[in-house]
Design an enzyme around this catalytic site. Sequence first.
Site, PDB file in Angstrom:
ATOM      1  N   PRO A   9      52.116  78.350  54.431  1.00 39.26           N
ATOM      2  CG  PRO A   9      50.661  79.499  55.823  1.00 39.26           C
ATOM      3  CD  PRO A   9      50.723  78.800  54.512  1.00 39.26           C
ATOM      4  CG  ASN A  10      54.693  79.221  59.510  1.00 39.00           C
ATOM      5  OD1 ASN A  10      55.548  80.094  59.596  1.00 39.00           O
ATOM      6  ND2 ASN A  10      53.423  79.454  59.785  1.00 39.00           N
ATOM      7  NE  ARG A  17      55.739  74.703  61.403  1.00 40.52           N
ATOM      8  CZ  ARG A  17      54.552  74.603  60.796  1.00 40.52           C
ATOM      9  NH1 ARG A  17      54.445  74.167  59.551  1.00 40.52           N
ATOM     10  NH2 ARG A  17      53.462  74.961  61.424  1.00 40.52           N
ATOM     11  CE1 TYR A  22      53.127  70.168  61.162  1.00 44.24           C
ATOM     12  CE2 TYR A  22      54.226  71.647  62.704  1.00 44.24           C
ATOM     13  CZ  TYR A  22      53.078  71.233  62.047  1.00 44.24           C
ATOM     14  OH  TYR A  22      51.890  71.875  62.268  1.00 44.24           O
ATOM     15  CG  ASN A  74      50.615  70.743  53.971  1.00 38.55           C
ATOM     16  OD1 ASN A  74      49.753  71.384  54.574  1.00 38.55           O
ATOM     17  ND2 ASN A  74      51.577  70.084  54.584  1.00 38.55           N
ATOM     18  CB  ALA A  77      48.137  78.077  59.323  1.00 36.24           C
ATOM     19  CG  HIS A  80      43.188  74.549  59.931  1.00 38.31           C
ATOM     20  ND1 HIS A  80      42.820  73.270  59.623  1.00 38.31           N
ATOM     21  CD2 HIS A  80      44.522  74.496  60.221  1.00 38.31           C
ATOM     22  CE1 HIS A  80      43.880  72.474  59.737  1.00 38.31           C
ATOM     23  NE2 HIS A  80      44.922  73.192  60.090  1.00 38.31           N
ATOM     24  CG  ASP A  87      35.765  80.458  46.868  1.00 35.72           C
ATOM     25  OD1 ASP A  87      35.130  79.419  47.136  1.00 35.72           O
ATOM     26  OD2 ASP A  87      35.430  81.588  47.265  1.00 35.72           O
ATOM     27  CD  GLU A  98      42.971  68.424  53.326  1.00 30.94           C
ATOM     28  OE1 GLU A  98      41.971  67.701  53.077  1.00 30.94           O
ATOM     29  OE2 GLU A  98      43.003  69.255  54.249  1.00 30.94           O
ATOM     30  CG  HIS A 100      47.021  68.379  56.466  1.00 24.83           C
ATOM     31  ND1 HIS A 100      47.329  69.719  56.395  1.00 24.83           N
ATOM     32  CD2 HIS A 100      45.784  68.229  55.964  1.00 24.83           C
ATOM     33  CE1 HIS A 100      46.291  70.354  55.878  1.00 24.83           C
ATOM     34  NE2 HIS A 100      45.349  69.486  55.606  1.00 24.83           N
ATOM     35  CB  ILE A 101      53.633  66.852  57.661  1.00 26.67           C
ATOM     36  CG1 ILE A 101      54.157  67.267  56.279  1.00 26.67           C
ATOM     37  CG2 ILE A 101      54.711  66.131  58.476  1.00 26.67           C
ATOM     38  CD1 ILE A 101      55.215  68.361  56.318  1.00 26.67           C
ATOM     39  CB  SER A 102      50.948  66.887  61.976  1.00 26.31           C
ATOM     40  OG  SER A 102      49.992  67.881  61.652  1.00 26.31           O
ATOM     41  NE  ARG A 107      48.947  69.463  65.509  1.00 27.16           N
ATOM     42  CZ  ARG A 107      49.678  70.313  64.786  1.00 27.16           C
ATOM     43  NH1 ARG A 107      49.905  70.066  63.495  1.00 27.16           N
ATOM     44  NH2 ARG A 107      50.188  71.388  65.343  1.00 27.16           N
ATOM     45  NE  ARG A 111      47.024  72.569  64.841  1.00 31.08           N
ATOM     46  CZ  ARG A 111      47.852  73.558  64.466  1.00 31.08           C
ATOM     47  NH1 ARG A 111      47.988  73.855  63.193  1.00 31.08           N
ATOM     48  NH2 ARG A 111      48.550  74.224  65.359  1.00 31.08           N
TER      49      ARG A 111
HETATM   50  C1  DQA Z   1      49.994  71.093  58.552  1.00 32.22           C
HETATM   51  C2  DQA Z   1      48.928  71.094  59.659  1.00 32.22           C
HETATM   52  C3  DQA Z   1      48.384  72.498  59.871  1.00 32.22           C
HETATM   53  O1  DQA Z   1      47.381  72.498  60.867  1.00 32.22           O
HETATM   54  C4  DQA Z   1      49.495  73.427  60.311  1.00 32.22           C
HETATM   55  O2  DQA Z   1      49.019  74.753  60.433  1.00 32.22           O
HETATM   56  C5  DQA Z   1      50.690  73.379  59.409  1.00 32.22           C
HETATM   57  C6  DQA Z   1      51.103  72.091  58.848  1.00 32.22           C
HETATM   58  C7  DQA Z   1      50.646  69.707  58.393  1.00 32.22           C
HETATM   59  O3  DQA Z   1      51.255  69.485  57.354  1.00 32.22           O
HETATM   60  O4  DQA Z   1      50.570  68.869  59.297  1.00 32.22           O
HETATM   61  O5  DQA Z   1      51.380  74.376  59.221  1.00 32.22           O
HETATM   62  O6  DQA Z   1      49.369  71.413  57.341  1.00 32.22           O
END
Ligand code: DQA
Length: 142
Positions: A9-10, A17, A22, A74, A77, A80, A87, A98, A100-102, A107, A111
Amino acid sequence: MKLLIVNGPNLNMLGIREKHIYGDRDYDALCRAIRQWADELGCEADIYQSNHEGDIVDRIQRAYSDGTDGIVINPAAYTHTSVAILDALKAVQLPAVEVHISDVTQREDFRQVSYAGMACVAHYIGLGFEGYHRAMEYLVNH
Ligand code: DQA
């Protein structure tokens, strides 16, 4: 080799955003970069994004029988919160990495847990878009 790239998501809001976290490149730019890396690595990349947990579970399940060799994920959210995505990754028994951009390790406390990460063989965190590249390379080379 066929890779499934899953974004939660997002992530479709990249470039809009929280740019200080990001960056200012948008989701299309990420998809273009992934396609270029796939060409360079000589693999296929099926890119999927959804804001809905159940849809992400469905897409991971489909990977069991659609010829997917590995998953780059990725979960955003849902990283977490989602035992369902954890599963699903365990269920399909495909190597998953896995991303994650950030740098989530630096953080908020909420997270600091990654459910999906528990089913992943490698983790690229805080490297920006490059994390997807490294994850793809890992799956192609292992
Ligand atoms: C994220 C980190 C997550 O905590 C956050 O909810 C995201 C992006 C990242 O790519 O850094 O939406 O997965």
